[in-house]
Every structure is written in structure tokens, then in C-alpha cells.
Design a protein around this motif. Structure first.
Motif, PDB file in Angstrom:
ATOM      1  N   ASN A 122      73.484  50.499  30.569  1.00  0.00           N
ATOM      2  CA  ASN A 122      73.114  49.209  29.991  1.00  0.00           C
ATOM      3  C   ASN A 122      72.533  49.350  28.586  1.00  0.00           C
ATOM      4  O   ASN A 122      71.507  48.747  28.252  1.00  0.00           O
ATOM      5  CB  ASN A 122      72.134  48.454  30.894  1.00  0.00           C
ATOM      6  N   ASP A 138      68.130  46.526  29.131  1.00  0.00           N
ATOM      7  CA  ASP A 138      67.188  46.214  30.208  1.00  0.00           C
ATOM      8  C   ASP A 138      65.837  45.760  29.669  1.00  0.00           C
ATOM      9  O   ASP A 138      65.119  44.995  30.301  1.00  0.00           O
ATOM     10  CB  ASP A 138      66.972  47.436  31.108  1.00  0.00           C
ATOM     11  N   LYS A 139      65.499  46.267  28.477  1.00  0.00           N
ATOM     12  CA  LYS A 139      64.202  45.956  27.876  1.00  0.00           C
ATOM     13  C   LYS A 139      64.280  44.785  26.898  1.00  0.00           C
ATOM     14  O   LYS A 139      63.285  44.398  26.322  1.00  0.00           O
ATOM     15  CB  LYS A 139      63.652  47.193  27.154  1.00  0.00           C
TER      16      LYS A 139
END
Length: 322
Positions: free
Chosen positions: A289, A315-316
Motif C-alpha cells: 500500500n 495507510d498513514k
């Protein structure tokens, strides 16, 4: 304007590119544009500006909009008041068809400095810094090619003119070829091609032809930062477009020079590649990702040109690619 805004603008175009690129080759340009618009709006709402959209998504393509007049940014009492010109994806057809040269772009300038151009067509001519002052919409394509060639120290046969591949350009194509110049046709997205005239490695010396007027203002903002030149004149094909020009308060003979389109000496511009082209690499989605982007950030008056390569851990960064 705060020069650090340039990096925040890159975050805006990165978010739009990451969201829009998910639709590469899927045949739905409105879905791509809508995803880019939503991501761009979310990121703008994290920036300390009091912004007003003066160039936004138009009705011409029946696309989702960051509408003209929309107030964006955190809108704090001490935040700078700025005009904003956006094109979440310049080259929506290219994205839908899995083609090159689509970008996400934003330009800002102090309030009152970006022309609020109507959503009509514009006859355009543009060149890079070395030929600045040597283009004129009142002159024939042959004269413009010869003048730009002289400024660049080239022969007319060594000049490359880029234009949109449209039926309306049939006569123009014949005139350019009669002048001895080469032609590079593009299917979509004339902002990035206008910018390319300022980079020798692009192989594009000039742009000519008719495209969207709002896109002309965005291109002029980038060219002003780069020291290039731009002229445009409104064109209509429908009664509705004619009314928009009349309501704007001008006639179709008026030529807008680069300083008419982008006033003053403060401009910030950012672009991120959505699909790979001659100027910028497109979004590349990686395992775990992650994704990479490449952006161009320009600033006037400093004239700074920055290419920014970024690795995103998605994701962050949920706001970057929903």
C-alpha cells in the motif's frame, strides 16, 4: 504570499493524482475527475488560506466541480486571501483511456490577480522564455513560427508546434505544415504541453490552437513563473458560450496577454503527474500500500523550479487516496 504554501499545494495535487490515477484505463473520465476533486477539496481544507476558486471545474465536460466562487481552506481570520485556479485532472480522457500526460494542477495568487475566465473556448499561443515577446495572435501561424524560430536560433523546419487533435484545427495544421514546422498532436490536456515549452528536453517549442479558456489561465500562471509567454482570445461555438463572453464584458477580438490573465508578481503553481508524460512521471502504486508521485512546484518572484519525488505510505495518509 508565504512561500511555504508551495509545498502545501504539492500535497493538494499529490492527493488528487493518487485518487484519480486509480481510474487509469477504466473508461470513466468523470469517475476519475470526481475522485481527484474530492481528494483535492479534502487537502485544501487542511491549509491555512482564505481561498476563493476563480478557475474551477466547468460545465463544458459535465464533470464534477470545485465550483467557481467556492471558499476553500481553513478560512482563519489571519489567513491569506488568495485566488485559486484548479484542474484536478488536466487530461481526463487520457486517464479514461490509459494514455499519457495527465496531470493534477493548482495555481494561487493574491486576491484579484487571477482572471475569472468564463467557461468557453480560447484560441491560444504560448512559448518558452527564449521566445518571450515573439508571439502575436494577430499574426499568421507562419509569421509566429518564423519569429519564434529566429528567437531560438533555429530554422522554421526545426520548430515543433503542439496542438490538440481536433477537427477544428484542420486549417491550422495545414498552415503550420506549409510554414515548414513539425507538429506534435495531443489527444487531451493542453496545460502540461504549454508548460513543456519552457523545458528544452520536451522538444516542444510552441503551442497553438483552441482549447478551454479556464485551462489557459492555469497554463499562463505556470508560464509566468517560468518566464514564458502566453496570449489568448475567447472563442464560442454555441449561443450559451457567446452569452458567457458577453456577460464577462468583453468581445471576442480582445487578446489577453499573460499579465492580463495573471496579474502581479506573486504566483505559486504545483502539478503532479497522474499518468506518465514527457514532463512528469505518473503515479506508481507499489506493494504494501505504497505509491510514488512526481510533482513540479513553481514560485514567482523567485523563479524557483522544484521537482519533488515522493514515496507515500497510504495507510498513514487516508486523505490522499480514498
Amino acid at each position: 504570499m508565504n512561500r511555504n504554501l508551495g509545498f502545501n499545494l504539492a500535497r493538494v495535487t499529490e492527493a488528487a493524482a493518487l485518487s484519480g490515477a486509480k481510474h487509469l484505463g477504466r473508461g470513466d473520465k468523470n469517475a476519475a475527475d470526481g475522485a481527484a476533486v474530492d481528494a483535492m477539496r479534502r487537502m485544501f481544507d487542511t491549509i491555512n488560506i482564505n481561498g476563493r476558486v476563480v478557475i474551477g471545474e466547468g460545465e463544458m465536460d459535465e464533470a464534477p466541480m470545485l465550483y467557481i466562487g467556492e471558499q476553500i481552506g481553513l478560512q482563519g481570520p489571519d489567513d491569506e486571501r488568495v485566488d485559486i485556479a484548479v484542474d484536478p485532472i488536466d487530461g481526463t480522457t487520457a486517464i479514461a483511456n490509459g494514455m499519457n500526460n495527465a496531470i493534477s494542477v493548482v495555481a494561487i495568487a493574491p486576491e484579484g490577480c487571477l482572471l475569472n475566465a468564463p467557461d468557453v473556448y480560447m484560441n491560444k499561443i504560448a512559448c518558452g522564455p527564449k521566445a518571450k515577446g515573439h508571439i502575436d495572435l494577430n499574426k499568421s501561424p507562419k509569421e509566429n513560427i518564423e519569429n519564434v524560430a529566429k528567437a531560438l536560433g533555429k530554422k522554421p523546419s526545426e520548430i515543433t508546434v503542439s496542438l490538440l487533435k481536433r477537427d477544428r484545427h484542420k486549417a491550422l495544421i495545414e498552415e503550420i505544415r506549409a510554414a515548414g514546422a513539425r507538429i506534435k498532436m495531443i489527444s487531451d490536456g493542453d496545460i502540461v504541453t504549454a508548460i513543456s515549452t519552457c523545458f528544452d528536453h520536451s522538444g516542444v517549442d510552441m503551442i497553438m490552437g483552441i482549447g478551454g479558456a479556464p485551462e489557459g489561465v492555469v497554463a499562463a500562471a505556470a508560464l509566468k513563473c517560468l518566464g514564458g509567454d502566453f496570449q489568448g482570445r475567447f472563442v464560442h461555438y454555441t449561443d450559451q458560450q457567446k452569452k458567457r463572453i458577453d456577460d464577462f464584458g468583453t468581445d471576442e477580438n480582445k487578446i489577453f496577454h499573460i499579465d492580463d490573465l495573471v496579474k502581479g508578481e506573486e504566483v505559486l503553481f504545483a502539478a503532479t503527474g497522474v499518468s506518465t508524460g514527457e514532463l512528469l512521471k505518473g503515479v506508481d502504486y507499489l506493494e504494501n500500500n505504497k505509491a510514488t508521485t512526481q510533482s513540479l512546484v513553481l514560485r514567482l518572484p523567485s523563479g524557483t523550479v522544484r521537482f519533488i519525488d515522493s514515496l507515500h505510505k497510504l495507510d498513514k495518509k487516508p486523505d490522499y487516496a480514498q
